[in-house]
Each structure stands twice: as structure tokens, then as C-alpha cells.
Design a protein around this motif. Structure first.
Motif, PDB file in Angstrom:
ATOM      1  N   PRO A 276       0.803  -1.231   0.000  1.00  0.00           N
ATOM      2  CA  PRO A 276       0.000   0.000   0.000  1.00  0.00           C
ATOM      3  C   PRO A 276       0.835   1.280   0.000  1.00  0.00           C
ATOM      4  O   PRO A 276       0.455   2.257  -0.652  1.00  0.00           O
ATOM      5  CB  PRO A 276      -0.823  -0.118   1.291  1.00  0.00           C
ATOM      6  CG  PRO A 276      -0.920  -1.579   1.533  1.00  0.00           C
ATOM      7  CD  PRO A 276       0.373  -2.174   1.051  1.00  0.00           C
TER       8      PRO A 276
ATOM      9  N   MET B 129       3.626   1.789  -1.426  1.00  0.00           N
ATOM     10  CA  MET B 129       4.155   2.047  -2.767  1.00  0.00           C
ATOM     11  C   MET B 129       3.103   2.711  -3.642  1.00  0.00           C
ATOM     12  O   MET B 129       3.415   3.483  -4.540  1.00  0.00           O
ATOM     13  CB  MET B 129       4.601   0.733  -3.415  1.00  0.00           C
ATOM     14  CG  MET B 129       5.787   0.086  -2.753  1.00  0.00           C
ATOM     15  SD  MET B 129       7.234   1.152  -2.745  1.00  0.00           S
ATOM     16  CE  MET B 129       7.447   1.414  -4.494  1.00  0.00           C
TER      17      MET B 129
ATOM     18  N   TYR C 124       0.232   4.459  -2.400  1.00  0.00           N
ATOM     19  CA  TYR C 124      -0.444   5.645  -1.871  1.00  0.00           C
ATOM     20  C   TYR C 124       0.467   6.675  -1.219  1.00  0.00           C
ATOM     21  O   TYR C 124       0.047   7.801  -0.984  1.00  0.00           O
ATOM     22  CB  TYR C 124      -1.533   5.221  -0.866  1.00  0.00           C
ATOM     23  CG  TYR C 124      -2.520   4.259  -1.477  1.00  0.00           C
ATOM     24  CD1 TYR C 124      -3.326   4.653  -2.546  1.00  0.00           C
ATOM     25  CD2 TYR C 124      -2.631   2.946  -1.016  1.00  0.00           C
ATOM     26  CE1 TYR C 124      -4.220   3.769  -3.134  1.00  0.00           C
ATOM     27  CE2 TYR C 124      -3.522   2.058  -1.594  1.00  0.00           C
ATOM     28  CZ  TYR C 124      -4.307   2.472  -2.651  1.00  0.00           C
ATOM     29  OH  TYR C 124      -5.185   1.598  -3.239  1.00  0.00           O
TER      30      TYR C 124
ATOM     31  N   GLN D 274       4.474   6.608  -1.526  1.00  0.00           N
ATOM     32  CA  GLN D 274       5.732   6.900  -2.227  1.00  0.00           C
ATOM     33  C   GLN D 274       5.562   7.827  -3.438  1.00  0.00           C
ATOM     34  O   GLN D 274       6.447   8.642  -3.704  1.00  0.00           O
ATOM     35  CB  GLN D 274       6.444   5.597  -2.620  1.00  0.00           C
ATOM     36  CG  GLN D 274       7.815   5.869  -3.223  1.00  0.00           C
ATOM     37  CD  GLN D 274       8.800   4.743  -3.019  1.00  0.00           C
ATOM     38  OE1 GLN D 274       8.824   4.133  -1.961  1.00  0.00           O
ATOM     39  NE2 GLN D 274       9.606   4.472  -4.021  1.00  0.00           N
TER      40      GLN D 274
ATOM     41  N   ILE E  45       6.674  10.423  -0.002  1.00  0.00           N
ATOM     42  CA  ILE E  45       6.543  10.045   1.412  1.00  0.00           C
ATOM     43  C   ILE E  45       7.118   8.645   1.530  1.00  0.00           C
ATOM     44  O   ILE E  45       6.454   7.655   1.220  1.00  0.00           O
ATOM     45  CB  ILE E  45       5.069  10.060   1.862  1.00  0.00           C
ATOM     46  CG1 ILE E  45       4.471  11.457   1.676  1.00  0.00           C
ATOM     47  CG2 ILE E  45       4.950   9.600   3.309  1.00  0.00           C
ATOM     48  CD1 ILE E  45       2.965  11.512   1.906  1.00  0.00           C
ATOM     49  N   MET E  46       8.369   8.564   1.904  1.00  0.00           N
ATOM     50  CA  MET E  46       9.003   7.254   2.024  1.00  0.00           C
ATOM     51  C   MET E  46      10.170   7.344   2.994  1.00  0.00           C
ATOM     52  O   MET E  46      10.839   8.367   3.092  1.00  0.00           O
ATOM     53  CB  MET E  46       9.465   6.758   0.654  1.00  0.00           C
ATOM     54  CG  MET E  46      10.667   7.480   0.102  1.00  0.00           C
ATOM     55  SD  MET E  46      10.929   7.157  -1.650  1.00  0.00           S
ATOM     56  CE  MET E  46       9.914   8.447  -2.367  1.00  0.00           C
TER      57      MET E  46
ATOM     58  N   MET F 235       1.280   1.763   7.419  1.00  0.00           N
ATOM     59  CA  MET F 235       1.658   3.099   6.938  1.00  0.00           C
ATOM     60  C   MET F 235       1.379   4.143   8.009  1.00  0.00           C
ATOM     61  O   MET F 235       0.379   4.070   8.719  1.00  0.00           O
ATOM     62  CB  MET F 235       0.836   3.470   5.694  1.00  0.00           C
ATOM     63  CG  MET F 235       1.126   2.616   4.487  1.00  0.00           C
ATOM     64  SD  MET F 235       0.376   3.325   2.998  1.00  0.00           S
ATOM     65  CE  MET F 235      -1.349   2.893   3.218  1.00  0.00           C
ATOM     66  N   MET F 236       2.254   5.151   8.056  1.00  0.00           N
ATOM     67  CA  MET F 236       2.041   6.241   9.013  1.00  0.00           C
ATOM     68  C   MET F 236       0.684   6.923   8.798  1.00  0.00           C
ATOM     69  O   MET F 236       0.041   7.362   9.741  1.00  0.00           O
ATOM     70  CB  MET F 236       3.178   7.263   8.879  1.00  0.00           C
ATOM     71  CG  MET F 236       3.218   8.297   9.977  1.00  0.00           C
ATOM     72  SD  MET F 236       3.634   7.608  11.604  1.00  0.00           S
ATOM     73  CE  MET F 236       5.420   7.617  11.551  1.00  0.00           C
ATOM     74  N   SER F 237       0.231   6.997   7.538  1.00  0.00           N
ATOM     75  CA  SER F 237      -1.048   7.671   7.274  1.00  0.00           C
ATOM     76  C   SER F 237      -2.243   6.847   7.767  1.00  0.00           C
ATOM     77  O   SER F 237      -3.370   7.339   7.752  1.00  0.00           O
ATOM     78  CB  SER F 237      -1.197   7.968   5.778  1.00  0.00           C
ATOM     79  OG  SER F 237      -1.077   6.789   5.012  1.00  0.00           O
ATOM     80  N   GLN F 238      -2.010   5.614   8.220  1.00  0.00           N
ATOM     81  CA  GLN F 238      -3.088   4.803   8.795  1.00  0.00           C
ATOM     82  C   GLN F 238      -2.944   4.682  10.315  1.00  0.00           C
ATOM     83  O   GLN F 238      -3.715   3.972  10.959  1.00  0.00           O
ATOM     84  CB  GLN F 238      -3.066   3.398   8.177  1.00  0.00           C
ATOM     85  CG  GLN F 238      -3.371   3.372   6.687  1.00  0.00           C
ATOM     86  CD  GLN F 238      -4.856   3.474   6.391  1.00  0.00           C
ATOM     87  OE1 GLN F 238      -5.673   2.765   6.965  1.00  0.00           O
ATOM     88  NE2 GLN F 238      -5.232   4.373   5.491  1.00  0.00           N
ATOM     89  N   MET F 239      -1.957   5.355  10.882  1.00  0.00           N
ATOM     90  CA  MET F 239      -1.722   5.260  12.330  1.00  0.00           C
ATOM     91  C   MET F 239      -2.890   5.918  13.071  1.00  0.00           C
ATOM     92  O   MET F 239      -3.235   7.066  12.789  1.00  0.00           O
ATOM     93  CB  MET F 239      -0.408   5.951  12.688  1.00  0.00           C
ATOM     94  CG  MET F 239       0.022   5.755  14.131  1.00  0.00           C
ATOM     95  SD  MET F 239       1.730   6.348  14.361  1.00  0.00           S
ATOM     96  CE  MET F 239       1.935   6.074  16.136  1.00  0.00           C
ATOM     97  N   PRO F 240      -3.510   5.193  14.005  1.00  0.00           N
ATOM     98  CA  PRO F 240      -4.703   5.740  14.664  1.00  0.00           C
ATOM     99  C   PRO F 240      -4.431   7.074  15.370  1.00  0.00           C
ATOM    100  O   PRO F 240      -5.254   7.971  15.325  1.00  0.00           O
ATOM    101  CB  PRO F 240      -5.090   4.652  15.673  1.00  0.00           C
ATOM    102  CG  PRO F 240      -4.457   3.399  15.157  1.00  0.00           C
ATOM    103  CD  PRO F 240      -3.200   3.826  14.443  1.00  0.00           C
TER     104      PRO F 240
END
Lengths: 138, 386
Positions: free
Chosen positions: B130, B132, B134, B136, B140-141, B249-254
Motif C-alpha cells: 500500500p 508504494m 499511496y 511513495q 513520502i518514504m 503506513m504512518m497515514s493509517q496510524m490511529p
């Protein structure tokens, strides 16, 4: 047009619709009819309640900056001419968070604040791929 | 909760690094694994022939076992980033108690600094992943960019200036410990001015907010209580061990200000039957200064947003009243990519009293918390000597 040297997404079966809509300059999320949540990224089974009762739903493209950073050291050669650039997570109306870039503003922390209103813009980076990005609203 | 009856049933009996750490262009990652295992088994007074359980991350154990000539009857290649090796303490505890193996070796080796191939062992470059698709494409990598975004959120919630001061406190105090570790990569003094003057990597992170990138390996050996008591060195008992992860992914971190240590920490402490105040040494993964700040709060050492007060006035430096990352950490000692195993090595050495100039006075209990991925995964363990 110069060759595009940054990483490109390779759409997968469950995300074809997302990238096709982006190419049409629309931002689509997924809505779960069982737990009434809207989520990113595209997957057919809800990550909140594991329901299969989900469907694509268009986003207003409006949201706020949830967080951001300003990248000074390029992570790959393709970004060397872009630094410094702004990476962000945007919280869209309805609650989904999406990773993105904030564009159209000088990359300086003085210009950016968590909570600022933003709206989607579409960057046609290649013939096949369009990346949804965000600009400050208004 | 993990079964508290398993507390003290398994001990770490050997711990060591590979022969050379830092910039080691003449050795492969697998050679670091083998050297570290060799050194850790010698430290334990055991032979490679005793090893029947093999654990690692990054590589499959198929590769590490073949390279070292080990044929394990239990193997575990759990790859949850730098936390893997601490997580595998819990797995080894379970496997040994289930009779699946008796002598477990956890090995690590990476050449993050000098490796001839790109560091692809984590598999993160698969286009199906994911991130790669959404993240990268937006540049954002990698950990510095991702973790810096988490830190901005913390600053928003709890104040930028006091957060900045906390990051500086952690960078400076950690360097002071490194100055007393002959194996540390960065041993020259660091002032607060040095910290603030270091260049931006990804705002809000300065260079000195970020861990090193080195070549290194390490290994630990675990076995049953009965066998541990017959070995030459003091057994380092596993009192508690737990793991947790809540996103990739950090963007899914609660919650960008709370790591999974908020679950693994209390579980490990409960299993151990001890509280925060009992701990003499905290070894907390410092991929970034911010990782330490968020982890201290998540572990429950202080409340959310109180981390900057907790680490104020060089409290975590040598001579301070909270011993933290006495090796000099990932920030100043070594960090080859997945650093968790080095937390264990330092905890074992401190508990055994082998740390020379930086030795704490008679520590009995250490809490070790490994963090992996994009603040994705944690493993917490509580270690003790009699």
C-alpha cells in the motif's frame, strides 16, 4: 514533456476505480454502509468492522491538514529538484485521512498550520496517472 | 495478558555484537549475523550444535541457517521492522516453554551504511504494498519523512517550543552516554547549540533528531531456566514480554502521538509483576528523538503531552535520575536499519555489570522497548538479574 522520474503507483485490482476517478479529476473514497464510515485506502472489506457491505463514494475533496512535514533531503533522485517540498496527511470531510502533498504554497512552517482548510487539486503527472494533491482553501 | 507463570522460565544467557560496527564495507550483512551468533554463543558458553531454535528478521531463517550451518527445529523470521528482535523474545519464550526448542538464538546483521545492494531485505519495495501505491508517489518514504510528520502532530497538540526542547534534551543526553561507549560511532560532544544548528532533514527533524546509518550485527541466546543456571554467566531472566501493532503506513496510524507500546508496555509489565518505578534502566528504541518522547508516554512513564517535562534538564543523561539508552542508542552508538537487538545487548550487559565507564550502579531490572516500521509495531520485554 520531460520524462517523469518519480515513483508511480501501480494500480491494483481493488484500486483501479480510485485511479480511474483521479484521472477524471474526482476523488473517491469507500463508504461502509454497516458502520457508516468513510475510509481510505480502497479495499472492499471495511477495515473498521470487516463488513463487505461497502461501496465507492465521491469525496467533496475538502478537508484540513492533519499533519505535515517539509522534506529537505530527497528520498530518491527523482525528488532532488523538488526539495524542499511539503508532505502531509489531510483529514477529509467524513473522517478519512489521506497521504498527499500540499502544493501552491512556499514550503515554510510559517505558512502552514495543522488544521488549515485545504481542497483537492489534480496533478496529471503522466498520461496514465493523476495524483490527487491539496492546496490551501480560499 | 501473557501467562505470568512463564515469568523467569527463560533467560538470556548470551549477548554480543558482530566484530566490527560502524563503517564496515568489507563485510556482508550475513557475515554480521554469523559473527554476532558466534560471539553470543561464546558469551553463553554454548556451542552452535546446541542451537535448535533460530530467529531473525529481514532475511528468512532459511538463509541465515544455511549460512551458519544451523538446522533448527523451530524458526521464526517475523519481520516487523526494528522491533522484530524484541518481539522475538516473546516468541522464543513461548517456543521454549512449548518444548519446540531449547536453545534459541536471535540474530541480526545489516549493512545499512556500506551494503553493495540496495537495502531491500524488508520487502518494502514490492509495488503491491500500500505504501508504494499511496505514499511513495508523493515522496513520502522512509522513516525520517514519516516520523517527522508524526512529530508535527505532537507539536500541534502539545506545543512546538516545549517539544523542540524535549527533542534536544534527548539528542544531547544520548550523546553523553555514547561518549562513554568505546563502540559508539558518534563520540564527540554535542551541545544544545550543535543540535539546533544541525541541518534540516525533514522539518521538524534536524539531522541530530535522526539515528545513524551503520553496518552492524548482534545476537542474543536464550534457554531454559534449568540450563541457564549451569552456564558461566549470570542469567538475565525474561520477566515479561509482549508485542502489539496497529498499522503499517504512518497515514493509517490511529494516533500519531501514541505508539503500540501503549499496549505492549503494560502487558509486559503486568506479566513481570513490576511497575515503572521498579525499573533501573529503560532501553527505548531511538530511531528518532521523537520516538523516545512518544514511547515514554505510550509506555505509561508519564501522561500524554508530559514527555517534555519528563525528560527536562538532562534527566536522562549520565548522572540523571532516569537511566535511558546507556549505550548511546541508535542516535549516537549504532543503527544499521533494524536496531532492536542492540537494545537487548546493552540491557544484558548493564544487568551483568559489564559496561565499564557507563555502568549503572547495581541495576536489577531493565525495560526494553523495540519499535518497528513507521511507529507501527512494538515489542516490550522486562529483564532481570537475581
Amino acid at each position: 514533456m520531460a520524462e517523469y522520474t518519480k515513483s508511480l503507483p501501480i494500480p491494483q485490482p481493488e484500486s483501479d476505480f480510485y485511479w480511474e476517478k483521479a484521472k477524471a479529476h474526482e476523488l473517491w473514497l469507500t463508504h461502509c454502509d454497516d458502520c457508516d464510515s468513510t475510509y481510505f485506502y480502497p479495499r472492499p472489506i471495511c477495515p473498521g468492522c470487516f463488513s463487505r457491505n461497502t461501496k465507492p463514494m465521491q469525496s467533496s475533496g475538502k478537508g484540513t491538514i492533519y499533519t505535515y512535514a517539509i522534506v529537505h533531503r530527497a528520498p530518491l533522485p527523482g525528488w532532488r529538484d523538488d526539495v524542499p517540498y511539503i508532505v502531509a496527511q489531510v483529514e477529509l470531510e467524513g473522517g478519512a485521512r489521506i497521504p498527499t502533498n500540499i502544493v501552491g504554497v512556499e514550503p515554510d512552517p510559517a505558512n502552514l498550520k495543522v488544521g488549515m482548510a485545504v481542497e483537492v487539486v489534480f496533478d496529471d503527472v503522466t498520461e496514465k496517472i493523476t495524483l490527487p494533491k491539496f492546496k490551501l482553501a480560499g | 495478558m501473557p501467562n505470568a507463570n512463564l515469568s523467569r522460565t527463560v533467560a538470556i544467557v548470551g549477548a554480543a555484537e558482530s566484530d566490527e560496527l560502524g563503517v564496515v564495507p568489507h563485510k556482508s550483512a550475513l557475515q554480521h549475523h554469523a559473527e554476532a551468533a558466534h560471539n553470543a554463543l561464546a558469551d553463553a558458553g554454548l556451542s552452535v550444535k546446541d542451537v535448535d531454535g533460530l530467529f531473525t528478521a529481514g532475511f528468512s531463517t532459511l538463509i541465515t541457517a544455511e549460512y551458519m550451518g544451523i538446522t533448527p527445529r523451530f524458526s521464526d523470521s517475523t519481520s516487523v521492522g526494528g522491533s522484530s528482535f524484541v518481539v522475538e523474545i516473546a516468541h522464543a519464550l513461548a517456543a521454549i516453554n512449548a518444548g519446540m526448542c531449547e536453545v534459541a538464538v536471535i540474530t541480526h546483521g545489516q549493512t545499512g551504511r556500506s551494503g553493495r545492494a540496495s537495502g531491500n531485505s524488508s520487502g518494502l519495495y514490492d509495488p503491491n504494498f500500500p505504501n508504494m501505491q499511496y505514499e511513495q508517489p508523493y515522496g513520502i518514504m522512509g522513516p525520517p519523512i514519516n516520523y517527522s510528520m508524526a512529530c508535527t502532530r505532537y507539536m500541534h497538540q502539545y506545543g512546538e517550543e516545549r517539544t523542540r526542547q524535549a527533542l534536544a534534551e534527548i539528542a544531547v543526553s544520548t550523546r553523553k552516554w555514547a561518549q562513554m561507549n568505546p563502540k559508539a560511532q558518534m563520540r564527540e560532544p554535542m551541545s544544545f547549540d550543535d543540535y539546533h544548528a544541525s541541518r534540516w532533514i525533514s522539518w521538524p527533524f534536524h539531522l541530530f533528531d535522526c539515528c545513524l546509518v551503520t553496518d552492524a550485527g548482534a545476537a542474543v541466546v536464550l534457554t531454559t531456566a534449568a540450563r541457564a543456571r549451569d552456564l558461566p554467566k549470570k542469567p538475565v531472566w525474561v520477566l515479561g514480554a509482549a508485542e502489539y501493532h496497529d498499522h503499517f503506513m504512518m497515514s493509517q496510524m490511529p494516533d500519531l502521538t501514541r505508539t503500540p507500546a501503549y499496549v505492549s508496555g503494560p502487558l509486559a509489565l503486568q506479566m513481570a509483576g513490576v511497575t515503572h518505578n521498579d525499573i533501573d534502566l529503560a532501553m527505548i528504541y531511538d530511531s528518532f528523538t521523537y520516538t523516545v518522547l512518544a514511547t515514554l508516554e505510550s509506555l505509561g512513564y508519564c501522561k500524554p503531552g508530559e514527555g517534555p517535562d519528563f525528560v527536562a534538564n538532562q534527566r536522562t543523561a549520565p548522572g540523571g535520575d532516569f537511566a535511558l539508552n546507556t549505550s548511546g542508542g541508535g542516535l549516537s552508538y549504532t543503527h544499521p536499519g533494524m536496531y532492536g537487538i542492540f537494545l537487548l545487548v546493552e540491557a544484558v550487559r548493564q544487568l551483568r555489570g559489564e559496561c565499564g565507564e557507563r555502568q549503572l550502579k547495581d541495576p536489577k531490572l531493565s525495560l526494553v522497548n523495540g519499535t518497528g516500521g513507521q511507529l507501527s509495531s512494538t515489542g516490550t520485554t522486562v529483564l532481570a538479574v537475581d
